[in-house]
Design a protein around this motif. Structure first.
Motif, short mmCIF file in Angstrom:
data_model
loop_
_atom_site.label_atom_id
_atom_site.label_comp_id
_atom_site.label_asym_id
_atom_site.label_seq_id
_atom_site.Cartn_x
_atom_site.Cartn_y
_atom_site.Cartn_z
N ALA A 23 48.35 51.76 43.85
CA ALA A 23 49.29 51.19 44.82
C ALA A 23 48.97 51.60 46.26
CB ALA A 23 50.70 51.63 44.48
N ALA A 24 47.76 52.06 46.52
CA ALA A 24 47.41 52.53 47.86
C ALA A 24 47.56 51.42 48.90
CB ALA A 24 46.00 53.10 47.88
N ASP A 25 47.14 50.20 48.56
CA ASP A 25 47.25 49.08 49.50
C ASP A 25 48.71 48.81 49.85
OD1 ASP A 25 44.52 48.86 49.23
OD2 ASP A 25 44.60 47.11 47.92
N LEU A 26 49.57 48.84 48.84
CA LEU A 26 51.00 48.59 49.07
C LEU A 26 51.63 49.69 49.92
CD1 LEU A 26 52.05 47.39 45.52
CD2 LEU A 26 51.89 46.00 47.59
N VAL A 27 51.30 50.92 49.65
CA VAL A 27 51.86 52.04 50.42
C VAL A 27 51.36 51.97 51.86
CG1 VAL A 27 51.97 54.56 50.65
CG2 VAL A 27 52.18 53.51 48.39
N TYR A 28 50.10 51.59 52.04
CA TYR A 28 49.55 51.44 53.40
C TYR A 28 50.35 50.40 54.18
CZ TYR A 28 46.18 50.39 57.12
OH TYR A 28 45.57 50.18 58.33
N GLU A 29 50.61 49.26 53.57
CA GLU A 29 51.40 48.21 54.23
C GLU A 29 52.81 48.70 54.54
OE1 GLU A 29 50.21 45.39 55.47
OE2 GLU A 29 48.26 46.02 54.72
N LYS A 30 53.39 49.47 53.64
CA LYS A 30 54.73 50.01 53.85
C LYS A 30 54.73 51.03 54.99
CE LYS A 30 56.12 48.85 49.25
NZ LYS A 30 56.46 49.22 47.93
N MET A 31 53.68 51.81 55.08
CA MET A 31 53.58 52.78 56.17
C MET A 31 53.46 52.07 57.52
SD MET A 31 53.91 55.83 55.20
CE MET A 31 53.71 56.98 53.88
N LYS A 32 52.76 50.97 57.57
CA LYS A 32 52.66 50.20 58.82
C LYS A 32 54.03 49.63 59.19
CE LYS A 32 49.16 47.47 57.83
NZ LYS A 32 48.05 46.53 57.95
N LEU A 33 54.77 49.13 58.21
CA LEU A 33 56.12 48.62 58.47
C LEU A 33 57.05 49.73 58.93
CD1 LEU A 33 56.71 46.17 55.48
CD2 LEU A 33 56.57 45.57 57.89
N PHE A 34 56.94 50.88 58.27
CA PHE A 34 57.77 52.02 58.66
C PHE A 34 57.50 52.39 60.12
CE2 PHE A 34 58.45 56.50 59.41
CZ PHE A 34 59.76 56.65 59.00
N GLU A 35 56.25 52.45 60.51
CA GLU A 35 55.89 52.81 61.88
C GLU A 35 56.50 51.84 62.89
OE1 GLU A 35 54.13 54.65 65.20
OE2 GLU A 35 54.59 55.37 63.20
#
Length: 183
Positions: A23-35
């Motif tokens: 799920a690294a790709d999904l978490v990366y996208e979520k981290m960008k949204l969080f930022e």
């Protein structure tokens, strides 16, 4: 303890765990949204530092801060931060995760900052140039408008930066004339 060290340790652990889950790709996208959401809502940091807010409320706050379903890896990471009283480092961890992810997957981040919105054609020309120069790499483009640069642009490609902004020129002129205090 050093904030950078804390952020790196948690981000590294989250990256490894999310890779194990696939799920690294999904978490990366979520981290960008969080930022994006963290910057847009300055009260979020204040709320996270509030000692009266329960761990459950902090978890809910951090979960909803991404605006989409958080997923297992993201939730477990948040719970670990809250359990260890590290929620004040969430932004640094988020940024470090993104950096480590880009390094792990060979992604170059290209950030173009202009004083005004660029046309679609101008952005495409910049993207084409960068893609030709870094043909073997994955590229992630970010365009930001910042009127404080007055004119021109600032182009960041990975760790390299080309500052062709009017603000930089004015500062250099001011320094040459001994007026650096005014800028």
């Amino acid at each position: 303890m050093d904030e950078g060290l804390i952020a790196r340790r948690y981000a590294k652990a989250l990256l490894r765990y999310s890779q194990e889950l696939g799920a690294a790709d999904l978490v990366y996208e979520k981290m960008k949204l969080f930022e994006i959401n963290y910057i847009a809502h300055p009260d979020l940091q204040k709320a996270l530092l509030n000692p009266l807010l329960s761990p459950g409320d902090k978890e809910m706050l951090l979960s909803t801060a991404i605006g989409i379903e958080p997923g297992e890896a993201y939730i477990k990471g948040i719970r670990l931060l809250i359990k260890n009283h590290r929620e004040m480092y969430v932004r640094q961890i988020c940024l470090m995760f993104q950096k480590l992810y880009r390094e792990a997957y060979g992604i170059i981040r290209v950030k173009i900052t202009t004083a005004v919105e660029l046309s679609k054609e101008a952005l495409e020309q910049i993207e084409d140039y960068v893609k030709r120069r870094y043909a073997s790499k994955k590229i992630e483009f970010v365009h930001k408008v910042d009127s404080t640069i007055i004119g021109g642009f600032v182009l960041q490609i990975g760790t390299e930066q080309l500052d062709a902004s009017l603000m930089k020129e004015l500062k250099e002129i001011g320094v040459g004339l001994g007026l650096e205090e005014n800028y």
